[in-house]
Motif scaffolding. Structure first.
Motif, PDB file in Angstrom:
ATOM      1  N   SER A  76       0.867  -1.177   0.000  1.00 38.13           N
ATOM      2  CA  SER A  76       0.000   0.000   0.000  1.00 38.13           C
ATOM      3  C   SER A  76       0.900   1.222   0.000  1.00 38.13           C
ATOM      4  CB  SER A  76      -0.911   0.006   1.234  1.00 38.13           C
ATOM      5  OG  SER A  76      -1.804  -1.088   1.210  1.00 38.13           O
ATOM      6  N   LEU A  77       0.812   2.020  -1.071  1.00 37.06           N
ATOM      7  CA  LEU A  77       1.718   3.148  -1.256  1.00 37.06           C
ATOM      8  C   LEU A  77       0.940   4.460  -1.330  1.00 37.06           C
ATOM      9  CD1 LEU A  77       3.943   1.635  -4.103  1.00 37.06           C
ATOM     10  CD2 LEU A  77       4.307   1.454  -1.626  1.00 37.06           C
ATOM     11  N   ARG A  78       1.633   5.518  -0.905  1.00 36.68           N
ATOM     12  CA  ARG A  78       1.104   6.873  -1.066  1.00 36.68           C
ATOM     13  C   ARG A  78       2.056   7.654  -1.959  1.00 36.68           C
ATOM     14  NH1 ARG A  78       1.192  12.162   0.501  1.00 36.68           N
ATOM     15  NH2 ARG A  78      -0.853  13.126   0.864  1.00 36.68           N
ATOM     16  N   LEU A  79       1.516   8.211  -3.039  1.00 39.05           N
ATOM     17  CA  LEU A  79       2.331   8.964  -3.989  1.00 39.05           C
ATOM     18  C   LEU A  79       2.368  10.428  -3.539  1.00 39.05           C
ATOM     19  CD1 LEU A  79       0.806   7.513  -7.282  1.00 39.05           C
ATOM     20  CD2 LEU A  79       2.659   6.582  -5.876  1.00 39.05           C
ATOM     21  N   ASN A  80       3.540  10.877  -3.139  1.00 38.82           N
ATOM     22  CA  ASN A  80       3.664  12.262  -2.687  1.00 38.82           C
ATOM     23  C   ASN A  80       3.549  13.258  -3.831  1.00 38.82           C
ATOM     24  OD1 ASN A  80       4.028  11.524   0.014  1.00 38.82           O
ATOM     25  ND2 ASN A  80       6.209  11.160  -0.291  1.00 38.82           N
ATOM     26  N   HIS A  81       3.834  12.788  -5.051  1.00 37.20           N
ATOM     27  CA  HIS A  81       3.674  13.622  -6.241  1.00 37.20           C
ATOM     28  C   HIS A  81       2.609  12.997  -7.124  1.00 37.20           C
ATOM     29  CE1 HIS A  81       7.179  15.977  -5.163  1.00 37.20           C
ATOM     30  NE2 HIS A  81       7.856  14.861  -5.003  1.00 37.20           N
ATOM     31  N   LYS A  82       1.685  13.804  -7.595  1.00 40.10           N
ATOM     32  CA  LYS A  82       0.579  13.300  -8.396  1.00 40.10           C
ATOM     33  C   LYS A  82       1.082  12.754  -9.725  1.00 40.10           C
ATOM     34  CE  LYS A  82      -4.021  14.579 -10.038  1.00 40.10           C
ATOM     35  NZ  LYS A  82      -5.016  15.688 -10.147  1.00 40.10           N
ATOM     36  N   GLN A  83       0.759  11.490  -9.993  1.00 38.61           N
ATOM     37  CA  GLN A  83       1.123  10.860 -11.251  1.00 38.61           C
ATOM     38  C   GLN A  83       0.182   9.692 -11.504  1.00 38.61           C
ATOM     39  OE1 GLN A  83       4.971   8.771 -10.982  1.00 38.61           O
ATOM     40  NE2 GLN A  83       4.982   9.250  -8.806  1.00 38.61           N
ATOM     41  N   GLN A  84       0.087   9.295 -12.743  1.00 35.44           N
ATOM     42  CA  GLN A  84      -0.820   8.217 -13.101  1.00 35.44           C
ATOM     43  C   GLN A  84      -0.291   6.881 -12.583  1.00 35.44           C
ATOM     44  OE1 GLN A  84      -1.502   8.284 -17.333  1.00 35.44           O
ATOM     45  NE2 GLN A  84      -2.996   9.937 -17.175  1.00 35.44           N
ATOM     46  N   HIS A  85      -1.228   6.039 -12.170  1.00 32.62           N
ATOM     47  CA  HIS A  85      -0.845   4.745 -11.613  1.00 32.62           C
ATOM     48  C   HIS A  85      -0.165   3.853 -12.648  1.00 32.62           C
ATOM     49  CE1 HIS A  85      -3.920   5.027  -8.056  1.00 32.62           C
ATOM     50  NE2 HIS A  85      -3.121   6.064  -8.148  1.00 32.62           N
ATOM     51  N   THR A  86      -0.561   3.993 -13.906  1.00 33.47           N
ATOM     52  CA  THR A  86       0.048   3.162 -14.947  1.00 33.47           C
ATOM     53  C   THR A  86       1.548   3.432 -15.072  1.00 33.47           C
ATOM     54  OG1 THR A  86      -0.653   4.832 -16.570  1.00 33.47           O
ATOM     55  CG2 THR A  86      -2.073   2.901 -16.271  1.00 33.47           C
ATOM     56  N   GLN A  87       1.953   4.669 -14.866  1.00 31.22           N
ATOM     57  CA  GLN A  87       3.376   5.008 -14.919  1.00 31.22           C
ATOM     58  C   GLN A  87       4.128   4.383 -13.758  1.00 31.22           C
ATOM     59  OE1 GLN A  87       3.394   9.283 -14.985  1.00 31.22           O
ATOM     60  NE2 GLN A  87       2.766   9.427 -17.129  1.00 31.22           N
ATOM     61  N   VAL A  88       3.519   4.398 -12.585  1.00 33.91           N
ATOM     62  CA  VAL A  88       4.150   3.790 -11.407  1.00 33.91           C
ATOM     63  C   VAL A  88       4.296   2.290 -11.602  1.00 33.91           C
ATOM     64  CG1 VAL A  88       3.923   3.394  -8.930  1.00 33.91           C
ATOM     65  CG2 VAL A  88       3.249   5.592  -9.901  1.00 33.91           C
ATOM     66  N   LEU A  89       3.250   1.644 -12.102  1.00 34.59           N
ATOM     67  CA  LEU A  89       3.289   0.200 -12.313  1.00 34.59           C
ATOM     68  C   LEU A  89       4.331  -0.177 -13.360  1.00 34.59           C
ATOM     69  CD1 LEU A  89      -0.543  -0.606 -12.306  1.00 34.59           C
ATOM     70  CD2 LEU A  89       1.100  -1.004 -10.465  1.00 34.59           C
ATOM     71  N   ALA A  90       4.424   0.616 -14.418  1.00 38.67           N
ATOM     72  CA  ALA A  90       5.407   0.330 -15.467  1.00 38.67           C
ATOM     73  C   ALA A  90       6.827   0.439 -14.915  1.00 38.67           C
ATOM     74  CB  ALA A  90       5.211   1.297 -16.630  1.00 38.67           C
ATOM     75  N   ALA A  91       7.079   1.450 -14.078  1.00 41.63           N
ATOM     76  CA  ALA A  91       8.414   1.614 -13.496  1.00 41.63           C
ATOM     77  C   ALA A  91       8.754   0.464 -12.551  1.00 41.63           C
ATOM     78  CB  ALA A  91       8.490   2.942 -12.756  1.00 41.63           C
ATOM     79  N   LEU A  92       7.783   0.013 -11.758  1.00 43.84           N
ATOM     80  CA  LEU A  92       8.014  -1.101 -10.843  1.00 43.84           C
ATOM     81  C   LEU A  92       8.234  -2.404 -11.609  1.00 43.84           C
ATOM     82  CD1 LEU A  92       5.353  -0.342  -8.068  1.00 43.84           C
ATOM     83  CD2 LEU A  92       7.832  -0.276  -7.790  1.00 43.84           C
ATOM     84  N   ALA A  93       7.519  -2.578 -12.702  1.00 41.59           N
ATOM     85  CA  ALA A  93       7.650  -3.806 -13.487  1.00 41.59           C
ATOM     86  C   ALA A  93       9.025  -3.924 -14.140  1.00 41.59           C
ATOM     87  CB  ALA A  93       6.558  -3.870 -14.547  1.00 41.59           C
TER      88      ALA A  93
END
Length: 229
Positions: free
Chosen positions: A201-218
């Motif tokens: 469970s994460l909190r994004l301190n900077h607003k960004q789309q979830h798809t970008q976060v998932l792509a970076a983690l993948a």
């Protein structure tokens, strides 16, 4: 007889249309389930009304002899209680610690309430409730998805090659100015997957789309699978 047929058919139609959307998504309860729930609820109210009329007309002598009284609202109340058991059967917790079936259970409960209103002949409430339920199930999901996609909170399911790699993954997440609110790591190899997995469970301190976060983690080393839950 005409009113009886109209009420039962209307209950079937409203319940079936509500369940049609759930059936298209392959949910545990679909078109026929919702239809039967609404029909049964309407039949329950009609039964209560029938008993009330009979006790005040044909069965008056019996009522006076035994002192029996009835409250037609008690039968409808049992429908509300009983639908809870049916709805609970549609709620599941998956191996990813994700709860599914809540909307289906809520829809069943609402469909039962619509059926009770149909049986009672409260048609104004029937059509208003049906319209609002339809909006909740067909239109609001699009708005909900937009809000979730752009929200600051995200729940991620991850599978990785080895538990030891989790440290570097968490370190990368903190470097990206994300706050880790909760983490649940499963070390055992279950039947659903042969890799260690975790729910973050994460909190994004900077607003960004979830798809970008998932792509970076993948793209991180050791990550085998990545999904938002």
């Amino acid at each position: 007889m005409g009113s009886l047929i109209f009420r039962l058919v209307l209950a079937m139609c409203t319940g079936g249309l509500i369940g049609l959307e759930r059936g298209r998504k392959r949910r545990p309860a679909g078109f026929r389930t919702y239809m039967l729930v609404s029909l049964g609820a309407a039949m329950t109210i009609l039964l209560g009304q029938y008993e009330s009329v009979m006790l005040s007309t044909r069965w008056t002598a019996v009522v006076d002899a035994i002192g029996q009284r009835t409250d037609i609202s008690r039968i409808g109340a049992q429908v509300i209680n009983g639908i809870g058991f049916l709805g609970a059967g549609t709620i599941l917790v998956t191996g990813r610690q994700q709860v599914t079936g809540l909307t289906t259970a809520a829809g069943l409960w609402a469909s039962a309430c619509v059926g009770l209103a149909v049986g009672a002949g409260f048609y104004e409430a029937v059509f208003l409730a049906f319209g609002l339920i339809f909006v909740c199930m067909r239109i609001l999901p699009f708005i909900e998805n937009i809000l979730i996609e752009n929200g600051r909170f995200i729940n991620v399911y991850m599978e990785f090659e080895a538990v030891e790699q989790m440290g570097s993954i968490l370190h990368w997440i903190k470097e990206q100015d994300m706050q880790i609110l909760e983490i649940d790591v499963e070390r055992a190899r279950g039947a659903q997957t042969s890799y260690p997995n975790a729910v973050l469970s994460l909190r994004l301190n900077h607003k960004q789309q979830h798809t970008q976060v998932l792509a970076a983690l993948a793209d991180l080393d050791g990550v085998c699978k990545m999904d938002e839950i």
